[in-house]
Design a protein around this motif. Structure first.
Motif, PDB file in Angstrom:
ATOM      1  N   LEU A  15       0.803  -1.235  -0.045  1.00  0.00           N
ATOM      2  CA  LEU A  15       0.053  -0.075   0.119  1.00  0.00           C
ATOM      3  C   LEU A  15       0.907   1.205   0.040  1.00  0.00           C
ATOM      4  CD1 LEU A  15      -2.572  -1.168   2.539  1.00  0.00           C
ATOM      5  CD2 LEU A  15      -2.796  -1.414   0.238  1.00  0.00           C
ATOM      6  N   THR A  16       0.931   1.937  -1.080  1.00  0.00           N
ATOM      7  CA  THR A  16       1.677   3.230  -1.166  1.00  0.00           C
ATOM      8  C   THR A  16       0.943   4.277  -0.694  1.00  0.00           C
ATOM      9  OG1 THR A  16       0.984   3.586  -3.657  1.00  0.00           O
ATOM     10  CG2 THR A  16       2.757   2.043  -3.038  1.00  0.00           C
ATOM     11  N   ALA A  17       1.564   5.239  -0.004  1.00  0.00           N
ATOM     12  CA  ALA A  17       1.238   6.251   0.380  1.00  0.00           C
ATOM     13  C   ALA A  17       2.249   7.564   0.345  1.00  0.00           C
ATOM     14  CB  ALA A  17       0.804   6.424   1.910  1.00  0.00           C
ATOM     15  N   ALA A  18       2.042   8.111  -0.677  1.00  0.00           N
ATOM     16  CA  ALA A  18       3.229   9.413  -1.172  1.00  0.00           C
ATOM     17  C   ALA A  18       2.716  10.454  -1.615  1.00  0.00           C
ATOM     18  CB  ALA A  18       3.926   8.788  -2.439  1.00  0.00           C
TER      19      ALA A  18
ATOM     20  N   ILE B  25     -10.008  14.002   6.991  1.00  0.00           N
ATOM     21  CA  ILE B  25     -11.355  13.947   6.515  1.00  0.00           C
ATOM     22  C   ILE B  25     -11.985  13.393   7.409  1.00  0.00           C
ATOM     23  CG2 ILE B  25     -12.773  13.386   4.875  1.00  0.00           C
ATOM     24  CD1 ILE B  25     -10.507  13.658   2.931  1.00  0.00           C
ATOM     25  N   ARG B  26     -13.081  14.222   7.953  1.00  0.00           N
ATOM     26  CA  ARG B  26     -14.085  13.557   9.091  1.00  0.00           C
ATOM     27  C   ARG B  26     -13.236  13.262  10.196  1.00  0.00           C
ATOM     28  NH1 ARG B  26     -19.193  10.559   5.930  1.00  0.00           N
ATOM     29  NH2 ARG B  26     -19.658  12.487   4.900  1.00  0.00           N
ATOM     30  N   ASN B  27     -12.343  13.685  10.719  1.00  0.00           N
ATOM     31  CA  ASN B  27     -11.585  13.602  12.042  1.00  0.00           C
ATOM     32  C   ASN B  27     -10.550  12.140  11.705  1.00  0.00           C
ATOM     33  OD1 ASN B  27     -12.467  15.976  13.245  1.00  0.00           O
ATOM     34  ND2 ASN B  27     -14.215  14.757  13.838  1.00  0.00           N
ATOM     35  N   LYS B  28     -10.352  11.818  10.570  1.00  0.00           N
ATOM     36  CA  LYS B  28      -9.696  10.674  10.190  1.00  0.00           C
ATOM     37  C   LYS B  28      -8.599  10.911   9.151  1.00  0.00           C
ATOM     38  CE  LYS B  28     -11.902   7.047   9.537  1.00  0.00           C
ATOM     39  NZ  LYS B  28     -12.647   5.546   9.296  1.00  0.00           N
ATOM     40  N   PRO B  29      -7.212  10.591   9.345  1.00  0.00           N
ATOM     41  CA  PRO B  29      -6.189  10.906   8.326  1.00  0.00           C
ATOM     42  C   PRO B  29      -6.556   9.790   6.934  1.00  0.00           C
ATOM     43  CG  PRO B  29      -5.216   9.593   9.965  1.00  0.00           C
ATOM     44  CD  PRO B  29      -6.633   9.991  10.464  1.00  0.00           C
ATOM     45  N   VAL B  30      -6.412  10.278   5.990  1.00  0.00           N
ATOM     46  CA  VAL B  30      -6.831   9.945   4.789  1.00  0.00           C
ATOM     47  C   VAL B  30      -6.138   8.463   4.436  1.00  0.00           C
ATOM     48  CG1 VAL B  30      -6.462   9.885   2.315  1.00  0.00           C
ATOM     49  CG2 VAL B  30      -7.114  11.907   3.422  1.00  0.00           C
TER      50      VAL B  30
ATOM     51  N   LEU C  38      -6.326   1.863   5.052  1.00  0.00           N
ATOM     52  CA  LEU C  38      -5.793   0.631   5.719  1.00  0.00           C
ATOM     53  C   LEU C  38      -7.178   0.032   6.075  1.00  0.00           C
ATOM     54  CD1 LEU C  38      -2.867   2.331   7.656  1.00  0.00           C
ATOM     55  CD2 LEU C  38      -2.570   0.716   5.648  1.00  0.00           C
ATOM     56  N   GLU C  39      -8.187   0.838   6.592  1.00  0.00           N
ATOM     57  CA  GLU C  39      -9.416   0.109   6.869  1.00  0.00           C
ATOM     58  C   GLU C  39     -10.070  -0.628   5.870  1.00  0.00           C
ATOM     59  OE1 GLU C  39     -10.683   3.036  10.627  1.00  0.00           O
ATOM     60  OE2 GLU C  39     -11.546   3.403   8.633  1.00  0.00           O
ATOM     61  N   ALA C  40     -10.007  -0.093   4.689  1.00  0.00           N
ATOM     62  CA  ALA C  40     -10.666  -0.726   3.671  1.00  0.00           C
ATOM     63  C   ALA C  40      -9.867  -2.132   3.198  1.00  0.00           C
ATOM     64  CB  ALA C  40     -10.678   0.260   2.246  1.00  0.00           C
ATOM     65  N   PHE C  41      -8.371  -1.889   3.058  1.00  0.00           N
ATOM     66  CA  PHE C  41      -7.764  -3.272   3.128  1.00  0.00           C
ATOM     67  C   PHE C  41      -7.877  -4.141   4.120  1.00  0.00           C
ATOM     68  CE2 PHE C  41      -3.568  -5.433   3.725  1.00  0.00           C
ATOM     69  CZ  PHE C  41      -3.539  -6.044   2.399  1.00  0.00           C
ATOM     70  N   GLN C  42      -7.950  -3.790   5.279  1.00  0.00           N
ATOM     71  CA  GLN C  42      -8.096  -4.895   6.292  1.00  0.00           C
ATOM     72  C   GLN C  42      -9.630  -5.540   6.065  1.00  0.00           C
ATOM     73  OE1 GLN C  42      -8.356  -3.323  10.328  1.00  0.00           O
ATOM     74  NE2 GLN C  42      -7.818  -5.095  11.177  1.00  0.00           N
ATOM     75  N   GLN C  43     -10.506  -4.702   5.753  1.00  0.00           N
ATOM     76  CA  GLN C  43     -11.938  -5.441   5.574  1.00  0.00           C
ATOM     77  C   GLN C  43     -11.880  -6.476   4.375  1.00  0.00           C
ATOM     78  OE1 GLN C  43     -14.853  -2.156   4.896  1.00  0.00           O
ATOM     79  NE2 GLN C  43     -14.814  -1.340   7.103  1.00  0.00           N
ATOM     80  N   SER C  44     -11.220  -6.103   3.213  1.00  0.00           N
ATOM     81  CA  SER C  44     -10.977  -6.994   2.119  1.00  0.00           C
ATOM     82  C   SER C  44     -10.248  -8.150   2.251  1.00  0.00           C
ATOM     83  CB  SER C  44     -10.172  -6.324   1.085  1.00  0.00           C
ATOM     84  OG  SER C  44      -8.855  -6.354   1.271  1.00  0.00           O
ATOM     85  N   LEU C  45      -9.407  -8.388   3.502  1.00  0.00           N
ATOM     86  CA  LEU C  45      -8.730  -9.318   3.812  1.00  0.00           C
ATOM     87  C   LEU C  45      -9.761 -10.382   4.794  1.00  0.00           C
ATOM     88  CD1 LEU C  45      -5.280  -8.287   5.233  1.00  0.00           C
ATOM     89  CD2 LEU C  45      -5.773  -9.376   3.354  1.00  0.00           C
ATOM     90  N   THR C  46     -10.310  -9.856   5.514  1.00  0.00           N
ATOM     91  CA  THR C  46     -11.551 -10.765   6.262  1.00  0.00           C
ATOM     92  C   THR C  46     -12.365 -11.320   5.294  1.00  0.00           C
ATOM     93  OG1 THR C  46     -13.258  -8.850   6.457  1.00  0.00           O
ATOM     94  CG2 THR C  46     -11.373  -9.289   8.347  1.00  0.00           C
ATOM     95  N   LYS C  47     -12.828 -10.576   4.106  1.00  0.00           N
ATOM     96  CA  LYS C  47     -13.620 -11.337   3.070  1.00  0.00           C
ATOM     97  C   LYS C  47     -12.838 -12.578   2.495  1.00  0.00           C
ATOM     98  CE  LYS C  47     -16.173  -7.354   2.108  1.00  0.00           C
ATOM     99  NZ  LYS C  47     -16.777  -6.257   1.324  1.00  0.00           N
TER     100      LYS C  47
END
Length: 51
Positions: A10-13, A30-35, A40-49
């Protein structure tokens, strides 16, 4: 024995110069959370699937 392994990079540049910010865009909130946290949360959810 066969071991299945998934690997992701996961690149973040970027510096956010087009956004005229002093901090890199992945750390902007954005909405009190860093982009980057949304990514990272989307990636983690894809792993559980997958499992």
């Amino acid at each position: 024995m066969v071991i299945n392994m998934n690997i992701a990079l996961l690149t973040a540049a970027g510096v956010g110069s087009r956004m005229h910010q002093d901090i890199p865009k992945q750390f902007l909130h954005i909405r009190n959370k860093p982009v980057i946290l949304y990514t990272l949360e989307a990636f983690q959810q894809s792993l559980t699937k997958l499992l």
